[in-house]
Design a protein around this motif. Sequence first.
Motif, PDB file in Angstrom:
ATOM      1  N   UNK A   1       0.870  -1.186   0.000  1.00  0.00           N
ATOM      2  CA  UNK A   1       0.000   0.000   0.000  1.00  0.00           C
ATOM      3  C   UNK A   1       0.897   1.223   0.000  1.00  0.00           C
ATOM      4  N   UNK A   2       0.472   2.264  -0.725  1.00  0.00           N
ATOM      5  CA  UNK A   2       1.365   3.424  -0.866  1.00  0.00           C
ATOM      6  C   UNK A   2       1.410   4.327   0.367  1.00  0.00           C
ATOM      7  N   UNK A   3       0.442   4.140   1.288  1.00  0.00           N
ATOM      8  CA  UNK A   3       0.406   4.946   2.515  1.00  0.00           C
ATOM      9  C   UNK A   3       0.671   4.050   3.724  1.00  0.00           C
ATOM     10  N   UNK A   4       1.038   4.632   4.868  1.00  0.00           N
ATOM     11  CA  UNK A   4       1.249   3.816   6.076  1.00  0.00           C
ATOM     12  C   UNK A   4      -0.048   3.084   6.489  1.00  0.00           C
TER      13      UNK A   4
ATOM     14  N   UNK B   1      -5.055  -5.008   7.806  1.00  0.00           N
ATOM     15  CA  UNK B   1      -4.220  -3.841   7.517  1.00  0.00           C
ATOM     16  C   UNK B   1      -5.179  -2.702   7.171  1.00  0.00           C
ATOM     17  N   UNK B   2      -5.078  -1.610   7.930  1.00  0.00           N
ATOM     18  CA  UNK B   2      -6.007  -0.488   7.758  1.00  0.00           C
ATOM     19  C   UNK B   2      -5.225   0.765   7.378  1.00  0.00           C
ATOM     20  N   UNK B   3      -5.749   1.503   6.429  1.00  0.00           N
ATOM     21  CA  UNK B   3      -5.152   2.803   6.070  1.00  0.00           C
ATOM     22  C   UNK B   3      -5.129   3.659   7.339  1.00  0.00           C
ATOM     23  N   UNK B   4      -3.936   4.155   7.713  1.00  0.00           N
ATOM     24  CA  UNK B   4      -3.828   4.831   9.004  1.00  0.00           C
ATOM     25  C   UNK B   4      -4.565   6.164   9.068  1.00  0.00           C
ATOM     26  N   UNK B   5      -4.997   6.704   7.930  1.00  0.00           N
ATOM     27  CA  UNK B   5      -5.746   7.961   7.975  1.00  0.00           C
ATOM     28  C   UNK B   5      -7.221   7.772   7.618  1.00  0.00           C
ATOM     29  N   UNK B   6      -7.592   6.545   7.191  1.00  0.00           N
ATOM     30  CA  UNK B   6      -9.000   6.310   6.818  1.00  0.00           C
ATOM     31  C   UNK B   6      -9.384   4.867   7.166  1.00  0.00           C
ATOM     32  N   UNK B   7     -10.069   4.687   8.306  1.00  0.00           N
ATOM     33  CA  UNK B   7     -10.405   3.348   8.821  1.00  0.00           C
ATOM     34  C   UNK B   7     -11.342   2.574   7.900  1.00  0.00           C
ATOM     35  N   UNK B   8     -11.971   3.245   6.947  1.00  0.00           N
ATOM     36  CA  UNK B   8     -12.876   2.544   6.024  1.00  0.00           C
ATOM     37  C   UNK B   8     -12.099   1.777   4.948  1.00  0.00           C
ATOM     38  N   UNK B   9     -10.805   2.054   4.818  1.00  0.00           N
ATOM     39  CA  UNK B   9      -9.990   1.371   3.802  1.00  0.00           C
ATOM     40  C   UNK B   9      -9.120   0.332   4.522  1.00  0.00           C
ATOM     41  N   UNK B  10      -9.414  -0.946   4.265  1.00  0.00           N
ATOM     42  CA  UNK B  10      -8.644  -2.017   4.928  1.00  0.00           C
ATOM     43  C   UNK B  10      -8.703  -3.296   4.098  1.00  0.00           C
TER      44      UNK B  10
END
Length: 193
Positions: free
Chosen positions: A23-26, A68-77
């Motif tokens: 994933x490109x973000x943390x 694994x969850x996008x650290x800035x958007x919990x809806x993306x996992x």
Amino acid sequence: YHPAPLAEQSPPDTFVVEVRALYKLPVDYSITSGDEKGYFLIHPSNGVVRTSKNLKLEDFPVNFKVRATDSSNAAIFNEVEVKVEVLDENNFPPVFPSSLLEERLPEHSPATQIVQLKAQDSDTGRNGFLTYGILNGQGLKFSINETTGILYSTAPFDYEEEPTEYQVVVYAEDDGIPEKKRGYCTVVIKITD
């Protein structure tokens, strides 16, 4: 993920597996389900899974989900399953009921059955599967059936011309993992006139 099986005696904080999301973000990692007994911890930023306590063989295999969850958007996992198995350790050596037996054998007996040896092993499965052998056979006068544990003489004895007493050390060996274990029994064979 199906990491290498863990040893039953693995201490807490043993490395299990590293889960990695592309994933490109943390991302933040977490265990969401399947580890009801709390055997595992995951590092939230690097995805390294370690044991959290001593393992109980009867509770495994354990299948748990890592998210694994996008650290800035919990809806993306996304989630992945991790299957962890534990190897049954070879805890016990084989044990003979007695470490010393005495048997009598008349001279001039043809090759014959002398005694059946039976060892016990408190492990299960291949860790408790036994084969028998002779550590010292005093020449080729004795043999043992590796499956049944029956000790045989292989030729007749002469009371006047040969020794009248033989000591045969027999072992029982398990098929254990990670190492095989042995138990021993000495059979004293007295040749009678």
